[in-house]
Motif scaffolding. Sequence first.
Motif, PDB file in Angstrom:
ATOM      1  N   UNK B 177      41.242  34.525  59.547  1.00 51.85           N
ATOM      2  CA  UNK B 177      40.699  35.080  60.789  1.00 51.85           C
ATOM      3  C   UNK B 177      41.606  36.175  61.313  1.00 51.85           C
ATOM      4  N   UNK B 178      42.921  35.886  61.341  1.00 50.52           N
ATOM      5  CA  UNK B 178      43.882  36.877  61.823  1.00 50.52           C
ATOM      6  C   UNK B 178      43.844  38.126  60.950  1.00 50.52           C
ATOM      7  N   UNK B 179      43.643  37.927  59.648  1.00 49.32           N
ATOM      8  CA  UNK B 179      43.574  39.068  58.729  1.00 49.32           C
ATOM      9  C   UNK B 179      42.324  39.892  59.005  1.00 49.32           C
ATOM     10  N   UNK B 180      41.231  39.186  59.329  1.00 47.19           N
ATOM     11  CA  UNK B 180      40.002  39.891  59.659  1.00 47.19           C
ATOM     12  C   UNK B 180      40.189  40.829  60.837  1.00 47.19           C
ATOM     13  N   UNK B 181      41.052  40.432  61.775  1.00 55.61           N
ATOM     14  CA  UNK B 181      41.272  41.257  62.963  1.00 55.61           C
ATOM     15  C   UNK B 181      42.298  42.362  62.733  1.00 55.61           C
ATOM     16  N   UNK B 182      43.204  42.158  61.781  1.00 55.28           N
ATOM     17  CA  UNK B 182      44.318  43.109  61.637  1.00 55.28           C
ATOM     18  C   UNK B 182      44.375  43.843  60.299  1.00 55.28           C
ATOM     19  N   UNK B 183      43.610  43.360  59.297  1.00 52.63           N
ATOM     20  CA  UNK B 183      43.696  43.890  57.931  1.00 52.63           C
ATOM     21  C   UNK B 183      45.116  43.853  57.386  1.00 52.63           C
ATOM     22  N   UNK B 184      45.806  42.765  57.629  1.00 47.70           N
ATOM     23  CA  UNK B 184      47.179  42.596  57.142  1.00 47.70           C
ATOM     24  C   UNK B 184      47.286  41.306  56.321  1.00 47.70           C
ATOM     25  N   UNK B 185      46.651  41.250  55.148  1.00 49.39           N
ATOM     26  CA  UNK B 185      46.639  40.000  54.387  1.00 49.39           C
ATOM     27  C   UNK B 185      48.034  39.514  53.984  1.00 49.39           C
ATOM     28  N   UNK B 186      48.874  40.407  53.496  1.00 51.65           N
ATOM     29  CA  UNK B 186      50.175  39.984  52.977  1.00 51.65           C
ATOM     30  C   UNK B 186      50.965  39.241  54.047  1.00 51.65           C
ATOM     31  N   UNK B 187      51.057  39.868  55.237  1.00 54.66           N
ATOM     32  CA  UNK B 187      51.863  39.288  56.306  1.00 54.66           C
ATOM     33  C   UNK B 187      51.358  37.906  56.710  1.00 54.66           C
ATOM     34  N   UNK B 188      50.033  37.807  56.922  1.00 52.93           N
ATOM     35  CA  UNK B 188      49.537  36.543  57.471  1.00 52.93           C
ATOM     36  C   UNK B 188      49.484  35.422  56.440  1.00 52.93           C
ATOM     37  N   UNK B 189      49.179  35.767  55.195  1.00 53.54           N
ATOM     38  CA  UNK B 189      49.223  34.709  54.177  1.00 53.54           C
ATOM     39  C   UNK B 189      50.649  34.239  53.969  1.00 53.54           C
ATOM     40  N   UNK B 190      51.599  35.170  54.085  1.00 56.01           N
ATOM     41  CA  UNK B 190      53.002  34.780  53.948  1.00 56.01           C
ATOM     42  C   UNK B 190      53.415  33.857  55.098  1.00 56.01           C
ATOM     43  N   UNK B 191      52.959  34.187  56.312  1.00 60.86           N
ATOM     44  CA  UNK B 191      53.261  33.330  57.461  1.00 60.86           C
ATOM     45  C   UNK B 191      52.646  31.937  57.249  1.00 60.86           C
ATOM     46  N   UNK B 192      51.382  31.921  56.762  1.00 61.68           N
ATOM     47  CA  UNK B 192      50.736  30.631  56.498  1.00 61.68           C
ATOM     48  C   UNK B 192      51.537  29.855  55.460  1.00 61.68           C
ATOM     49  N   UNK B 193      51.967  30.560  54.401  1.00 61.53           N
ATOM     50  CA  UNK B 193      52.749  29.896  53.350  1.00 61.53           C
ATOM     51  C   UNK B 193      54.019  29.299  53.944  1.00 61.53           C
TER      52      UNK B 193
END
Lengths: 215, 218
Positions: B177-193
């Motif tokens: 969801x956060x990626x959908x709003x920001x188009x920042x997949x790397x950052x948010x998946x890394x945070x989730x990880x």
Amino acid sequence: MDIDLMMRVYPFFLDAAWVTIQLSLLTALLGLTCGTLGAAARLSRLAVLRFLGAAYVSLFRGTPALIQLFILYFGGPQIGIQLDAFEAGVIGLGINAGAYMTETIRGAIISIDKGQREAARTLGLSQWQATYKVILPQAARLMVRPLGVNMNMLIKATALVAAISVVELTYTAQRYIGSTYKPFEMFLLAGLLYMIIIYVTGRAVAWLDRKVQIT
Amino acid sequence: MGLDFTVVPAHIDIILLGCLWTIAIAVAAAVLSFFGGIVFAVIALYGPWIIRLPFRLLEWVFMGTPLLLQLFLIYFGLVQIGIDLPAFVAGIIGLGLHFAVYNSELIQTAILSVDKGQMEAARTVGLSRGQALRKVVIPQAVRDVIPPIGNNMIALLKDSALVSVIGVSELTLSAQRAIGATYRPFEFYLVAAAFYYVINLGMEWVQRRIERRISISR
């Protein structure tokens, strides 16, 4: 149960199963490579390598494979790594499987009696020769079965690449569930093919295990 | 487009909420898989053959197919037969059943390895077969398999990421969801990880403490 429908769609499932088999084999190959390197690093005399090996195992076993796959496939382009879904699937799953295989390979190596190395050294073999000619051949026999377990897990883990739209078995099942509203039939087709792949792999591992045992 | 972690704090609330959901789902599924595992083990060992045989088949199917495929079956299958469960309930059931089968394998071996004298002694002092199982044999068996069951629970936590695919708003889907709003997949998946990793470390810590207590009580 809608047999007619199953007869109509099964050729697509066969194609998908072939993709799953390719994924599994390539992932296993990469996993074994990473696992060997990882085990070598974890058993190294250099503290830096030991630390890197331990960090690799801990990070990749401590986070979901799905997230690792997403970072590589969706996040990769941000740091200049452009992969298609299949490549990302193989590389992501392979590195993940490698972390589990590192522990398997390392476990087999450290379970070889210390006396073996000492005896080899006493006979004048170098450290490297002792590893290569005495320890590894014995450890390799112990690895076959646990690596078979890793292989079993890895085949089931290939289903994750459905989430990045690789057209393999689970993706195909999901797509046909969506278009036919027959979840049970589609599960049966895909599940049966998975079980055949896993059964055949299991037999092959058992055969190899018998082959390498000293009787 | 490089990396920019400054976008993370603005969306950290969704991520934290996702974390809570992940923990809640993992705990619920873990409890289900633990008690389910005991029930499955008793059925597999002591059930009449008419139940045991189809049960074995079911176990075989659960262990031989990917969890993701099972989640699709449970989620869409239940809808098809008219049971419209919320996605997170379907997710808990799917995860719980999947790991119950793996736990059951462990518990079966453990029940068989409890000394036969325990059952005999319990029967001698007047307990029925069911009581002897419930009060004497199973508690001892379960104690023996807590460490490997702990490993299954850690695997369960990581596999809980899969329920994002059927639309449960846990950590992985929150990151999406956060990626959908920001188009920042790397950052948010890394945070989730990173969050998964921390939860994982916490579980390993609890596991070590429980193991120490068991080894003292033995």
